[in-house]
Enzyme design. Structure first.
Site, mmCIF file in Angstrom:
data_model
loop_
_atom_site.group_PDB
_atom_site.id
_atom_site.type_symbol
_atom_site.label_atom_id
_atom_site.label_comp_id
_atom_site.label_asym_id
_atom_site.label_seq_id
_atom_site.Cartn_x
_atom_site.Cartn_y
_atom_site.Cartn_z
ATOM 1 N N LYS A 119 1.219 12.607 -10.632
ATOM 2 C CA LYS A 119 1.286 11.224 -11.091
ATOM 3 C C LYS A 119 0.165 10.862 -12.059
ATOM 4 O O LYS A 119 0.391 10.258 -13.107
ATOM 5 C CB LYS A 119 1.229 10.256 -9.903
ATOM 6 C CG LYS A 119 2.374 10.361 -8.931
ATOM 7 C CD LYS A 119 2.303 9.279 -7.870
ATOM 8 C CE LYS A 119 1.083 9.365 -6.974
ATOM 9 N NZ LYS A 119 1.078 10.566 -6.128
ATOM 10 N N ASN A 142 -2.415 2.974 -9.497
ATOM 11 C CA ASN A 142 -3.082 3.867 -8.549
ATOM 12 C C ASN A 142 -4.022 4.853 -9.229
ATOM 13 O O ASN A 142 -4.788 5.544 -8.573
ATOM 14 C CB ASN A 142 -2.016 4.626 -7.749
ATOM 15 C CG ASN A 142 -2.537 5.172 -6.446
ATOM 16 O OD1 ASN A 142 -3.160 4.460 -5.668
ATOM 17 N ND2 ASN A 142 -2.282 6.452 -6.198
ATOM 18 N N HIS A 189 1.941 12.572 3.494
ATOM 19 C CA HIS A 189 1.714 11.358 4.278
ATOM 20 C C HIS A 189 2.566 11.324 5.548
ATOM 21 O O HIS A 189 3.020 10.262 5.973
ATOM 22 C CB HIS A 189 2.004 10.114 3.426
ATOM 23 C CG HIS A 189 1.180 10.017 2.191
ATOM 24 N ND1 HIS A 189 -0.205 9.962 2.204
ATOM 25 C CD2 HIS A 189 1.545 9.996 0.876
ATOM 26 C CE1 HIS A 189 -0.653 9.893 0.966
ATOM 27 N NE2 HIS A 189 0.378 9.921 0.144
#
Length: 460
Positions: A119, A142, A189
């Site tokens: 990303k 982010n 996650h």
């Protein structure tokens, strides 16, 4: 959205929450900021908000406060099952995240990029592609600068390129990017999501509000991402390293080829990229697709790609001494990212002495075993999950050592390395057991390397 006079609680006093609270105060909201950490552990920027009239609360949120709010802003690190979040939802209070709040005020067009890995590199590259093509652009999300901090500098004729995490997407509602991309999805996650499908569903929310005028950029090689194509209303562009696509960019032998509306164009050779690794070929193709969707010319974009060297903490060459190169990939916070880091080094680069460990995310380390067997000289393990990594990967490594901190890990890794080897920080874990974040961990690695090599003649 009218904010003046509204009573707003912001959960989380990190970078995102602090920026949201500052924005709300500037728009005459009555703001309270909460974090579970003791006040003395908050950043100076967060504590300084008290002087602007923000009420600061540490620990659990008082129930009386929840009974008197009009809006709840949730930081990415706060899970949806948080008691305060669930209480507010049951009371009919609107619950959104900083990214959703920012979108409602942001001017111009938004490019949103998500995925398990790649990303940040792709977001930075898209920003550079548009800037070099003379398009008004700013970059955040982010990647470092909270999206809400970019509202005042946004413009009606400009683009905002934003890295967006699954945590941030959970709390979106009207969020509507003009160009949206999911780069890949692999287990990550798992300490937050009950299943892989839950994690993937959070990523899928990036396309939720798109329509026929928008663009969706999809990884044709990712089974999950590619399967979403038929259900999207946006115009679709695909990128692929493994097969030719009908609309998008693909790799033919070693050449990046664009096929758009039935016409083909050779762009550049993969060998021309400064970025290391096959995964970065994918990132470049995705970025080129997004640049095309924004109207950037391929001539300009290819020139930018040829000189783009990446971003800090992503396969970053730190130093070289006695024929050993040190690479910082602190952003490899999951197993798939660590695998891509290993794959970026060919046999000509020698063996890898990998520094791994930190706070695990619940995913198995077993997928790394073949890479450890074929590429590693040794593992040096740190952090909370060191024992688990040793158990799962130790039998596949020629040597395994443990270190108490980053300084010791770097020293042990250098002692184990031979000329032409690579010392690679690829933790496969989160950083929060020992460091503030992956950036803090990367800086600690670089400082330890430079301290170790201080005075070495061939240091770079």
């Amino acid at each position: 959205m009218e904010l003046a006079g509204k009573k707003v609680l912001v959960l989380g006093a990190g970078r995102s929450g602090t920026a949201a609270a500052r924005f709300l105060v500037a728009r005459a909201s009555r703001v309270a900021l909460n974090d579970r950490k003791p006040l003395e552990e908050w950043s100076a920027e967060a504590r300084a908000l008290e002087a602007l009239g923000v009420k600061l609360f540490s620990g659990d949120v008082p129930q009386w406060l929840l009974d008197h709010i009009d809006l709840l802003i949730v930081s990415p690190g706060v899970p949806p099952k948080n008691i305060a979040v669930r209480y507010a939802e049951r009371a009919g209070v609107e619950v959104i995240g900083e990214v959703e709040l920012a979108f409602r005020f942001l001017r111009g067009q938004l490019i949103a990029i998500t995925g398990t890995n790649g990303k940040t590199t792709t977001t930075a590259l898209v920003g550079q592609l548009l800037a070099d093509a003379r398009l008004p652009v700013q970059v955040g999300g982010n990647i470092g600068t909270p999206l809400i901090s970019l509202i005042d500098t946004s413009r009606d004729d400009g683009w905002t390129v934003a890295e967006i995490s699954s945590f941030q997407l959970e709390t979106t509602d009207r969020f509507h990017p003009r160009v949206a991309s999911v780069l890949n999805i692999t287990p990550d996650h798992m300490d937050r999501y009950e299943t892989f499908n839950d994690y993937a569903a959070a990523k899928h929310r990036i396309f939720r509000r798109q329509n026929e005028e928008d663009w969706a950029v999809l990884n044709a090689d990712d089974e999950v991402v590619a399967s979403w194509a038929s259900g999207l209303t946006a115009r679709k562009l695909f990128f692929s390293r493994r097969r030719e696509v009908e609309q998008g960019i693909f790799l033919r032998e070693r050449t990046l080829v664009a096929r758009l509306d039935g016409r083909e164009r050779a762009l550049l050779r993969a060998d021309e990229l400064v970025l290391r690794g096959a995964h970065n070929v994918e990132n470049v193709m995705a970025a080129l697709c997004m640049g095309y969707a924004c109207g950037a010319p391929f001539e300009s974009m290819c020139e930018t790609v040829r000189r783009f060297s990446g971003v800090e903490h992503r396969l970053e060459l730190v130093a070289e001494a006695k024929g050993v190169r040190f690479y910082n990939d602190s952003k490899a916070t999951n197993v798939a990212a660590a695998a891509k880091a290993f794959e970026a080094f060919t046999e000509e680069a020698g063996r890898i002495v990998a520094i791994m460990g930190g706070r695990g995310k619940g995913a198995p380390y077993a997928p790394l075993a073949p890479l450890i067997e074929s590429k590693a000289r040794a593992l040096v393990l740190i952090g909370e999950d060191a024992e688990r990594i040793a158990k799962e990967l130790g039998p596949h490594a020629p040597a395994v050592e443990r270190a108490a901190d980053m300084r010791e890990a770097v020293a042990r890794a250098f002692a184990l390395a031979q000329p032409q080897d690579v010392v690679l920080l690829a933790p496969a874990c989160a950083s929060y057991d020992m460091f503030a974040d992956f950036e803090d961990r990367g800086r600690a690695f670089k400082a330890a390397v430079r301290e170790l090599l201080d005075g070495t003649a061939d240091r770079k």
